[in-house]
Structures are given as C-alpha cells and as structure tokens.
Design a protein around this motif. Structure first.
Motif, PDB file in Angstrom:
ATOM      1  N   LEU A 604       0.844  -1.246  -0.002  1.00  0.00           N
ATOM      2  CA  LEU A 604       0.071   0.068  -0.132  1.00  0.00           C
ATOM      3  C   LEU A 604       0.905   1.018  -0.014  1.00  0.00           C
ATOM      4  O   LEU A 604       1.405   1.754   1.001  1.00  0.00           O
ATOM      5  CB  LEU A 604      -0.932   0.117   1.332  1.00  0.00           C
ATOM      6  N   SER A 605       1.096   1.741  -1.073  1.00  0.00           N
ATOM      7  CA  SER A 605       2.386   2.719  -1.008  1.00  0.00           C
ATOM      8  C   SER A 605       1.880   4.045  -0.817  1.00  0.00           C
ATOM      9  O   SER A 605       0.626   4.535  -1.496  1.00  0.00           O
ATOM     10  CB  SER A 605       2.836   2.698  -2.882  1.00  0.00           C
ATOM     11  N   GLY A 606       2.716   4.588  -0.082  1.00  0.00           N
ATOM     12  CA  GLY A 606       2.239   6.203   0.234  1.00  0.00           C
ATOM     13  C   GLY A 606       3.372   6.932  -0.357  1.00  0.00           C
ATOM     14  O   GLY A 606       3.520   8.118   0.134  1.00  0.00           O
ATOM     15  N   ALA A 607       4.317   6.514  -1.434  1.00  0.00           N
ATOM     16  CA  ALA A 607       5.612   7.365  -1.708  1.00  0.00           C
ATOM     17  C   ALA A 607       5.084   8.613  -2.259  1.00  0.00           C
ATOM     18  O   ALA A 607       5.825   9.599  -2.179  1.00  0.00           O
ATOM     19  CB  ALA A 607       6.432   6.378  -2.396  1.00  0.00           C
ATOM     20  N   ASP A 608       3.906   8.735  -3.080  1.00  0.00           N
ATOM     21  CA  ASP A 608       3.808   9.799  -3.886  1.00  0.00           C
ATOM     22  C   ASP A 608       2.428  10.390  -3.319  1.00  0.00           C
ATOM     23  O   ASP A 608       1.704  11.421  -3.812  1.00  0.00           O
ATOM     24  CB  ASP A 608       3.561   9.521  -5.438  1.00  0.00           C
ATOM     25  N   GLY A 609       2.243  10.091  -2.211  1.00  0.00           N
ATOM     26  CA  GLY A 609       1.381  10.727  -1.420  1.00  0.00           C
ATOM     27  C   GLY A 609      -0.418  10.314  -1.963  1.00  0.00           C
ATOM     28  O   GLY A 609      -1.485  10.648  -1.696  1.00  0.00           O
ATOM     29  N   ALA A 610      -0.310   9.166  -2.809  1.00  0.00           N
ATOM     30  CA  ALA A 610      -1.640   8.471  -3.337  1.00  0.00           C
ATOM     31  C   ALA A 610      -1.491   6.948  -3.068  1.00  0.00           C
ATOM     32  O   ALA A 610      -0.334   6.475  -3.036  1.00  0.00           O
ATOM     33  CB  ALA A 610      -1.806   8.682  -4.682  1.00  0.00           C
ATOM     34  N   ASP A 611      -2.621   6.354  -3.226  1.00  0.00           N
ATOM     35  CA  ASP A 611      -2.570   4.714  -3.130  1.00  0.00           C
ATOM     36  C   ASP A 611      -1.833   4.466  -4.239  1.00  0.00           C
ATOM     37  O   ASP A 611      -1.879   4.790  -5.481  1.00  0.00           O
ATOM     38  CB  ASP A 611      -4.088   4.151  -3.096  1.00  0.00           C
ATOM     39  N   GLY A 612      -1.371   3.293  -4.092  1.00  0.00           N
ATOM     40  CA  GLY A 612      -0.542   2.677  -5.270  1.00  0.00           C
ATOM     41  C   GLY A 612      -0.082   1.046  -4.753  1.00  0.00           C
ATOM     42  O   GLY A 612       0.044   0.728  -3.599  1.00  0.00           O
ATOM     43  N   ALA A 613       0.070   0.391  -5.851  1.00  0.00           N
ATOM     44  CA  ALA A 613       0.541  -1.176  -5.573  1.00  0.00           C
ATOM     45  C   ALA A 613       2.026  -0.989  -6.159  1.00  0.00           C
ATOM     46  O   ALA A 613       2.431  -0.873  -7.068  1.00  0.00           O
ATOM     47  CB  ALA A 613      -0.078  -2.017  -6.490  1.00  0.00           C
ATOM     48  N   GLY A 614       2.830  -1.326  -5.204  1.00  0.00           N
ATOM     49  CA  GLY A 614       4.397  -1.582  -5.511  1.00  0.00           C
ATOM     50  C   GLY A 614       4.791  -2.874  -5.644  1.00  0.00           C
ATOM     51  O   GLY A 614       4.293  -3.781  -5.858  1.00  0.00           O
TER      52      GLY A 614
END
Length: 626
Positions: A604-614
């Motif tokens: 649950l990626s927060g790297a760019d300030g949004a949800d994402g699948a890494g």
C-alpha cells in the motif's frame, strides 16, 4: 413507505370539516378543470396522498383500480401528489408519472405540500375518506387497506342514500394523449450476445421489445400490450409494467414483471412467455419468504441478475433481496429485514430502501437503493456495505469522495470495463460513476431524462432515457475502458495448503506519519470467494499482517483484500495537520497446493501521497489492484 413509524395505520375521525384542496402545480386528468370539495358534495371522496418515487404509493394506485370501478358512480378518487425529492416537484415529471403508471383519476399537483399540511399527513402513502357532506371520516397510512375502505364506502353510500345526501354519476376523466413514440417510459435494457440486439422493457405498454443493433428499429414485440398475467405466445402473453431483465445460461430471459409481482421467462426465439415465480398477488406481512416459487407471493420485483449461479431479485416493494433457484424452482429471502432504512451489516440483518437496480463485479452484488439515494454492495462474505449514501433524506448532486457524494433516487447500476460502476442517477438526470479503487464519484454524462438502466456495448454505454422514451448511446472515456486483467486472465498464484502469511506493507509519504491519535491507524479486511476457501483469517482487524489458513478441498478461489492507512502531516509546528487516508483493494486469484508459497506481500504505497501497488518482495508475485 416513508415516515411510516410516526403515523398510525388507521385513524378514524370525529366530524371534522375537510380542508379545501389547493396546490400550485394545478390539476391533471381533468381536461383543464379545477375541482373543489364543495363542488363534489354528495359524493364519497377518497384522497390519495402519494409521490411517484414511493413504490408503496404505486401499490396503492394499483389497489384502487377495482375499487374505483366498482363504485364509479358514487366514489371520486383524487390523487394529491406530495413530493419528497426535488425532481418530484416538477410539474412535467408529475405529468409523466401520471401517464407512466396509468393513474385513472384526477390528480392535484401540490409541490409545496399545501394540502398535505392542511390534512396533517405524516406518511406516504396516506388515504383520507371524506363523506358526501364534506367531513373527514377516516385516515389510513400505508397500503393494504382497500378492503376496509370499501366497507366504509359501502356504509357511507347506504347512510347518505337514506338521508338524501348522496349524489350519483360518473366524474369526467380526461387522460393525457400519449406521444407516438416507439417506446413509452422504457425501464431496463439487456443486450442479447447471440445477435447483438437489445431487449427493452416497454413499461407503460406492458411489453418487452427487441430493438436492432441501432437501438431504434423495432424487430419484435413480446406481449399483447394489455395489462394482465397470462402466459403464451408473444401476441397473447400479458405483462404489467415490466422492468428488469436477466439472461440465463440457456439463452432464455427472466423478466421482472413488476406490477404482477412475478418473474416471467421469455424465450427470445419462440417468443413464448411462462411464469417462473409469484402468484400474481403482492406479498403481505405474515406471508412466506421462501418456498416453491409459484406458491410464494413476491412484491414489485424491479430488477434481476445472475450472481454466484443464482438469480437475484431486487424486491423493491418490501426492501429486500431475494433469490430464485431455477433448478429447485424455489425462492428465498437473502438480504434485508423488510424495514425501510439504510443499515449495513450481515445480509439478513441489513436494511434497504427500495432496491431497484443490480449489477455484478468481482467485489460482489451492487445495488441501486433508490429511496436512500445510495449505492450498496453485498459482498461474497455475506455483508452489506454502503459505498455512497447516508440515509432516506440525504440526497442531492455532489461529486467527490464517496462519503460526501450525493445521488437522487438512482434506479440503475451497471458494471463498467475497468471494474467501476455507472449509476443511473435518475432524478438528477445524469449518469454517474463510482470507482471502488479510489472511492470517488464523478459524472459521466448529464441531460439524460430520468435514466433508469444501461448496458455496455464495446466502447459505448447505452442508456435507457425513460422520460425521453428512447435508448441513448454514449462513448465511454478512455480511463473507463482500461480493463483490469480479469480473474480468469491473470495468472493464478499457487499458495500453500494450510497456513499462509499475508503482509500489507505501508510506508507513509515523506513528511507524513501514521495517525494514531484516535486509535489504530491501519485496517485490514480479508474475505474469500467462495467463503470456504479460507478456514481462518477472514474478517477485519487493525494489523496489516494476517495469518490465513486455506482449504485445498475448495480448489481455486479469490482472496479479497482491502487495506487502509491514515497518515497526517508530521510538521510539529502545525497545530492542525492535514490528514490523508490511503486505501487499496486487491483481488488475488489463488489455488491451494502442496508446495505453494506460504507468504503473500502487497504494498500500500504512500510514496507519492496516493494509493498505489508497488513491487512485491523477491520471490513473491505482484498483484494488480482495483
């Protein structure tokens, strides 16, 4: 019925003079005349306070038909249209509804609830009996009171005939002149995969119509066009205001025959119509909710769809979801207590408010819950959850995050290629979109007059514009056409038999930290389809790691994972930091086998300030998110 708990079902009145009739919207079905109670002295008058969004009100309109006919020379029924939704305050919409539902008596359009207030009405529907001398003698709330009302009318006829205060004679009734359109207030649409043609329920004409691929040319009509419940070939069969359509595996079509309170089977090839479920009588309290399909009463089935090998029914009249088992020939209540409200929870304990549209995605069965202006979902775990909507009187037009978005009496929902949902936002005259991956509501199209259903055809969506009496084809935006890999197209991950470790990894974006001020900052929800895939590990919790145990006897299935994390700005100098919710859903096709992986990792990626699948950890498969 709305607001019913505050109104007793029957209220007998002392001799109170009936207030005069008033409404700024004017009169319908009178040829331009305006009626007054003073001018109706000598007649028994029955005032029906109704609104056209309320299915219980529509039940009363149908219940009154035979009563009006039997007492046509002494009884005058007057509908007092008293709106709930803003759209119902529009005179043109009321006029449409009078034609759509074949209301065969004068109607006073009272958009400001003037007469409603004068009579102290508190519920839809409410019926008020006024005697030939102009006094209120009884008030009834809800449906099912016609036998008692008829006894009262008969008593009043005898009493006032003896007193010489009864005046007989038909009241002039001037119905509207329908436009010569191909369809008349169509309800739902289905595309036949074998031919690419469309089936449409021509609701007001009591037919099912096959249209060519252009969506306009009539190829065939099923049903004689007269009201009734009759099986047989297309020219003899009869429907009553049919709505939903669903395709069965054998190529036949189930029709939700709404006012007949029945399910009908239509063979598109032969045109033969047969009855699958229902008796023709509406369900009443105390009636069975499961049993042989032809022996159990239904209540205004509004839509149908196939899910998990079973036909599901939006039972709008009693605010429930039922199922029909074609093999066993039985029906059963699956969800909803029968109370009208918006309450989530286990299916049998949840409450709906006039479910009117159904659609299926991998996440479960989606429901357009019209009276609560909501989009609901029954998941594979048997739990009802609300995606958009806040209650019976929370309606409007607002895009944005789902928890603040608003619909107005949606009647249809359609699965889109990317896994999102198109909502036929009927009283907002719009096609809206809900994306489960982002939790956002947006608008796909406006200026659609009372859209009530839709179907996807290639890169287009074909919408039923009910009040424009047509199908309208719209091009879908590119982002909606980006299909996720279907479960059957993704590689199935072989997981270990027995214990499997599930880890969801979340790293707050730079400058943020987990928000633990009011408790745990994370939440993990796990379910499986079929539910038996997991022996343990399903349910919700605050830990983003979970021990699962699979059952190899089930074979292949899908794990449904939803993870959320709350993070706030970490600057210690900021008194009220901005907070963010990161959310992601995954569908993970898996098969338990000996030697399969015993660990699943999702990011649950927060790297760019949004949800994402890494990317997944080495040796573990990444999973697309929805």
């Amino acid at each position: 019925m709305d607001d019913a708990p505050s109104a007793p079902p029957v209220r007998r009145s002392a001799r109170v003079r009936a207030p005069e009739l008033a409404g700024k919207g004017g009169w319908l079905n009178t040829g331009g005349s305006a009626y007054t109670l003073a001018g109706l002295r000598g007649r028994v008058v029955l005032l029906d306070f109704w609104t056209f969004a309320c299915v219980n009100c529509l039940h009363v309109v149908d219940e009154l038909r035979e009563l009006e006919e039997r007492h046509r020379d002494t009884l005058v029924v007057i509908g007092v249209h008293s709106p709930k939704f803003p759209h119902e305050s529009e005179h043109a919409a009321v006029a449409d509804a009078v034609e759509r539902y074949a209301v065969a008596h004068p109607v006073l359009d009272d958009p400001e609830l003037t007469t409603w207030t004068q009579y102290a009405v508190r519920a839809w529907p409410t019926l008020v009996v006024v005697d030939p001398e102009g006094y209120v003698v009884a008030t009834y709330s809800g449906e099912g009171h016609v036998p008692e009302i008829e006894r009262l009318v008969t008593e009043l006829e005898a009493e006032h005939a003896a007193k010489g205060t009864l005046r007989r004679g038909d009241l002039p009734y001037t119905p509207p002149e329908p436009e010569p359109t191909v369809l008349r207030f169509p309800g739902k649409v289905l595309r036949l995969p074998s031919s690419g043609t469309f089936l449409v329920t021509d609701t007001t004409r009591h037919q099912v119509v096959e249209l060519a691929q252009d969506g306009e040319t009539v190829l065939r009509r099923y049903g004689s066009g007269g009201r009734g419940l009759e099986d047989g070939p297309p020219g003899r069969a009869r429907f009553q205001e049919p709505q939903g359509l669903a395709l069965l595996p054998d190529g036949s079509v189930v029709v939700a025959d709404t006012v007949n309170h029945a399910l009908r089977r239509l063979d598109p090839e032969s045109g033969e119509v047969t009855t699958l479920a229902g008796t023709g009588s509406p369900w009443r309290p105390g009636d069975a909710t499961d049993g042989p399909a032809r022996e159990v009463n239904l209540s205004s089935p509004w839509d149908v769809t196939v899910w998990q090998g079973t036909l599901w029914i939006a039972m709008a009249g009693i605010h429930q979801l039922w199922s029909y088992d074609p093999a066993a020939g039985t029906v059963a209540r699956e969800a909803g207590t029968g109370g009208e409200q918006l309450v989530d929870g286990p299916a049998k304990e949840a409450l709906f408010a006039q479910p009117s549209g159904l659609a299926v995605t991998a996440e479960g069965l989606w429901v357009a819950d019209s009276e609560s202006s909501a989009l609901r979902r029954l998941g594979p775990d048997g739990t009802v959850r609300t995606a958009v909507g806040a209650g019976l009187f929370a309606f409007g037009y607002r895009d944005g995050p789902a928890d603040g978005a608003l619909f107005q009496h949606p009647l249809g929902v359609t699965a889109l290629p990317d896994g999102s949902l198109a909502v036929s936002d009927t009283y907002n005259h719009a096609l809206r979109r809900y994306d489960p991956a982002t939790g956002e509501v947006t608008t796909l199209a406006t200026d659609l007059r009372e859209p009530s259903g839709a179907v996807v055809v290639g890169e287009d969506v074909v919408v039923v514009e009910s009040a424009r009496h047509r199908l309208t084809r719209l091009r879908l935006p590119a982002e909606v056409l980006r299909r996720p890999h279907a479960d059957t197209e993704r590689s199935v991950t072989e997981v270990a038999v027995g214990p499997v470790r599930l880890d969801v990894v979340f790293t707050p974006p730079p400058g943020q930290k987990l928000d633990t001020r009011d408790g745990p900052a994370t939440r993990l929800l796990v379910s499986a389809s079929p539910p038996a895939l997991l022996r343990s590990g399903e349910g919700a919790g605050s830990d983003l790691s979970r021990a699962l145990e699979t059952d190899p006897a089930v074979g292949q299935g899908v794990l449904h994972v939803v993870a959320t994390a709350a993070a706030c700005d970490a600057d210690p100098e900021v008194l009220h930091p901005a907070c963010h919710v990161h959310r992601r859903e995954w569908r993970l096709p898996v098969r338990p086998v000996v030697g399969g992986t015993d660990r699943l990792t999702l990011e649950l990626s927060g790297a760019d300030g949004a949800d994402g699948a890494g990317p997944a950890a080495p040796g573990q498969a990444p999973y697309p998110s929805l």
